[in-house]
Design a protein around this motif. Structure first.
Motif, PDB file in Angstrom:
ATOM      1  N   GLU A  57       0.927  -1.263   0.087  1.00  0.00           N
ATOM      2  CA  GLU A  57       0.194   0.068  -0.163  1.00  0.00           C
ATOM      3  C   GLU A  57       0.787   1.368  -0.091  1.00  0.00           C
ATOM      4  N   GLN A  58       2.007   1.167   0.897  1.00  0.00           N
ATOM      5  CA  GLN A  58       2.648   2.558   0.847  1.00  0.00           C
ATOM      6  C   GLN A  58       3.464   2.592  -0.650  1.00  0.00           C
ATOM      7  N   ARG A  59       3.963   1.514  -1.192  1.00  0.00           N
ATOM      8  CA  ARG A  59       4.689   1.602  -2.497  1.00  0.00           C
ATOM      9  C   ARG A  59       3.559   2.234  -3.550  1.00  0.00           C
ATOM     10  N   SER A  60       2.256   1.665  -3.369  1.00  0.00           N
ATOM     11  CA  SER A  60       1.233   2.306  -4.228  1.00  0.00           C
ATOM     12  C   SER A  60       1.164   3.839  -4.128  1.00  0.00           C
ATOM     13  N   GLN A  61       1.211   4.330  -2.769  1.00  0.00           N
ATOM     14  CA  GLN A  61       0.851   5.706  -2.429  1.00  0.00           C
ATOM     15  C   GLN A  61       2.020   6.395  -3.145  1.00  0.00           C
ATOM     16  N   TYR A  62       3.378   5.900  -2.953  1.00  0.00           N
ATOM     17  CA  TYR A  62       4.635   6.427  -3.434  1.00  0.00           C
ATOM     18  C   TYR A  62       4.609   6.678  -5.008  1.00  0.00           C
ATOM     19  N   LEU A  63       3.985   5.570  -5.505  1.00  0.00           N
ATOM     20  CA  LEU A  63       3.743   5.548  -7.050  1.00  0.00           C
ATOM     21  C   LEU A  63       3.065   6.668  -7.508  1.00  0.00           C
ATOM     22  N   GLN A  64       1.579   6.816  -6.876  1.00  0.00           N
ATOM     23  CA  GLN A  64       0.852   7.693  -7.668  1.00  0.00           C
ATOM     24  C   GLN A  64       1.411   9.097  -7.240  1.00  0.00           C
ATOM     25  N   GLN A  65       2.063   9.391  -6.217  1.00  0.00           N
ATOM     26  CA  GLN A  65       2.762  10.382  -5.606  1.00  0.00           C
ATOM     27  C   GLN A  65       3.631  11.064  -7.128  1.00  0.00           C
ATOM     28  N   VAL A  66       4.483  10.090  -7.333  1.00  0.00           N
ATOM     29  CA  VAL A  66       5.544  10.073  -8.385  1.00  0.00           C
ATOM     30  C   VAL A  66       4.796  10.446  -9.778  1.00  0.00           C
ATOM     31  N   LEU A  67       3.776   9.649 -10.084  1.00  0.00           N
ATOM     32  CA  LEU A  67       3.117   9.893 -11.296  1.00  0.00           C
ATOM     33  C   LEU A  67       2.479  11.330 -11.368  1.00  0.00           C
ATOM     34  N   THR A  68       1.837  11.713 -10.325  1.00  0.00           N
ATOM     35  CA  THR A  68       1.180  13.007 -10.219  1.00  0.00           C
ATOM     36  C   THR A  68       2.055  14.203 -10.319  1.00  0.00           C
ATOM     37  N   THR A  69       3.317  13.919  -9.624  1.00  0.00           N
ATOM     38  CA  THR A  69       4.066  15.128  -9.487  1.00  0.00           C
ATOM     39  C   THR A  69       5.050  15.110 -10.891  1.00  0.00           C
ATOM     40  N   THR A  70       5.390  13.981 -11.479  1.00  0.00           N
ATOM     41  CA  THR A  70       6.317  14.158 -12.677  1.00  0.00           C
ATOM     42  C   THR A  70       5.527  14.294 -14.082  1.00  0.00           C
ATOM     43  N   GLY A  71       4.335  13.751 -14.045  1.00  0.00           N
ATOM     44  CA  GLY A  71       3.391  13.521 -15.264  1.00  0.00           C
ATOM     45  C   GLY A  71       3.882  12.472 -16.180  1.00  0.00           C
ATOM     46  N   ALA A  72       4.692  11.511 -15.634  1.00  0.00           N
ATOM     47  CA  ALA A  72       5.252  10.445 -16.307  1.00  0.00           C
ATOM     48  C   ALA A  72       4.112   9.257 -16.525  1.00  0.00           C
ATOM     49  N   GLU A  73       4.282   8.494 -17.491  1.00  0.00           N
ATOM     50  CA  GLU A  73       3.545   7.349 -17.727  1.00  0.00           C
ATOM     51  C   GLU A  73       3.896   6.059 -17.000  1.00  0.00           C
ATOM     52  N   LEU A  74       3.185   5.350 -16.386  1.00  0.00           N
ATOM     53  CA  LEU A  74       3.710   3.808 -15.798  1.00  0.00           C
ATOM     54  C   LEU A  74       3.761   2.945 -17.114  1.00  0.00           C
ATOM     55  N   VAL A  75       5.000   2.430 -17.098  1.00  0.00           N
ATOM     56  CA  VAL A  75       4.978   1.333 -18.141  1.00  0.00           C
ATOM     57  C   VAL A  75       4.933   0.075 -17.757  1.00  0.00           C
ATOM     58  N   GLN A  76       5.673  -0.110 -16.390  1.00  0.00           N
ATOM     59  CA  GLN A  76       5.663  -1.389 -15.702  1.00  0.00           C
ATOM     60  C   GLN A  76       5.824  -1.365 -14.768  1.00  0.00           C
ATOM     61  N   ARG A  77       5.313  -2.071 -13.719  1.00  0.00           N
ATOM     62  CA  ARG A  77       5.434  -2.391 -12.243  1.00  0.00           C
ATOM     63  C   ARG A  77       5.661  -3.694 -11.828  1.00  0.00           C
ATOM     64  N   VAL A  78       6.831  -4.242 -11.219  1.00  0.00           N
ATOM     65  CA  VAL A  78       7.231  -5.241 -10.828  1.00  0.00           C
ATOM     66  C   VAL A  78       7.769  -5.158  -9.439  1.00  0.00           C
ATOM     67  N   GLY A  79       7.124  -5.570  -8.286  1.00  0.00           N
ATOM     68  CA  GLY A  79       7.300  -5.646  -6.899  1.00  0.00           C
ATOM     69  C   GLY A  79       8.049  -4.255  -6.627  1.00  0.00           C
ATOM     70  N   HIS A  80       9.000  -4.041  -6.452  1.00  0.00           N
ATOM     71  CA  HIS A  80       9.656  -2.516  -5.886  1.00  0.00           C
ATOM     72  C   HIS A  80      10.045  -1.744  -6.816  1.00  0.00           C
ATOM     73  N   VAL A  81       9.939  -2.444  -8.136  1.00  0.00           N
ATOM     74  CA  VAL A  81      10.644  -1.726  -9.251  1.00  0.00           C
ATOM     75  C   VAL A  81       9.544  -1.071 -10.383  1.00  0.00           C
ATOM     76  N   VAL A  82       9.740   0.159 -10.768  1.00  0.00           N
ATOM     77  CA  VAL A  82       8.494   0.728 -11.615  1.00  0.00           C
ATOM     78  C   VAL A  82       9.548   1.258 -12.661  1.00  0.00           C
ATOM     79  N   LEU A  83       8.964   1.084 -13.921  1.00  0.00           N
ATOM     80  CA  LEU A  83       9.443   1.685 -15.302  1.00  0.00           C
ATOM     81  C   LEU A  83       8.536   2.975 -15.647  1.00  0.00           C
ATOM     82  N   LEU A  84       9.175   4.085 -15.847  1.00  0.00           N
ATOM     83  CA  LEU A  84       8.435   5.114 -16.167  1.00  0.00           C
ATOM     84  C   LEU A  84       8.981   5.786 -17.587  1.00  0.00           C
ATOM     85  N   TYR A  85       8.106   6.557 -18.278  1.00  0.00           N
ATOM     86  CA  TYR A  85       8.406   6.951 -19.221  1.00  0.00           C
ATOM     87  C   TYR A  85       7.623   8.601 -19.533  1.00  0.00           C
TER      88      TYR A  85
END
Length: 99
Positions: A57-85
């Motif tokens: 849940e905390q990783r999901s919150q971090y990811l949402q914050q990153v996506l809204t702050t940077t405007g990046a697109e989520l390409v893939q999420r595997v465990g602790h690692v995410v790929l952004l474009y």
């Protein structure tokens, strides 16, 4: 910008051999981490990051914050690692061309 499944597949192939450029620490998403992520996205367009958090849940919150702050697109999420474009229209050399 929304990526099509074919574009995501293409970006996953490009990102397969990448190592995480940005890692969150025990303090979470600080201003310094977000600034470094902004710089990495501007320079590379395709960035792998590692979100260090104890629970999903905390990783999901971090990811949402990153996506809204940077405007990046989520390409893939595997465990602790995410790929952004995030495309950089000002970048002339080495720009990623999507299919």
């Amino acid at each position: 910008m929304s990526l099509t499944p074919a574009q995501k597949r293409y970006l996953r192939g490009l990102g397969h051999d990448l190592h995480p450029l940005v890692r969150t620490g025990s303090a979470g998403l600080t201003d310094a981490v977000l600034a470094e992520l902004e710089r990495a996205l501007a320079d590379h367009e395709l960035v792998k990051i590692r979100l260090l958090a104890d629970d999903r849940e905390q990783r999901s919150q971090y990811l949402q914050q990153v996506l809204t702050t940077t405007g990046a697109e989520l390409v893939q999420r595997v465990g602790h690692v995410v790929l952004l474009y995030r495309p950089n229209p000002e970048k002339r050399r080495g720009r990623i061309e999507l299919p």
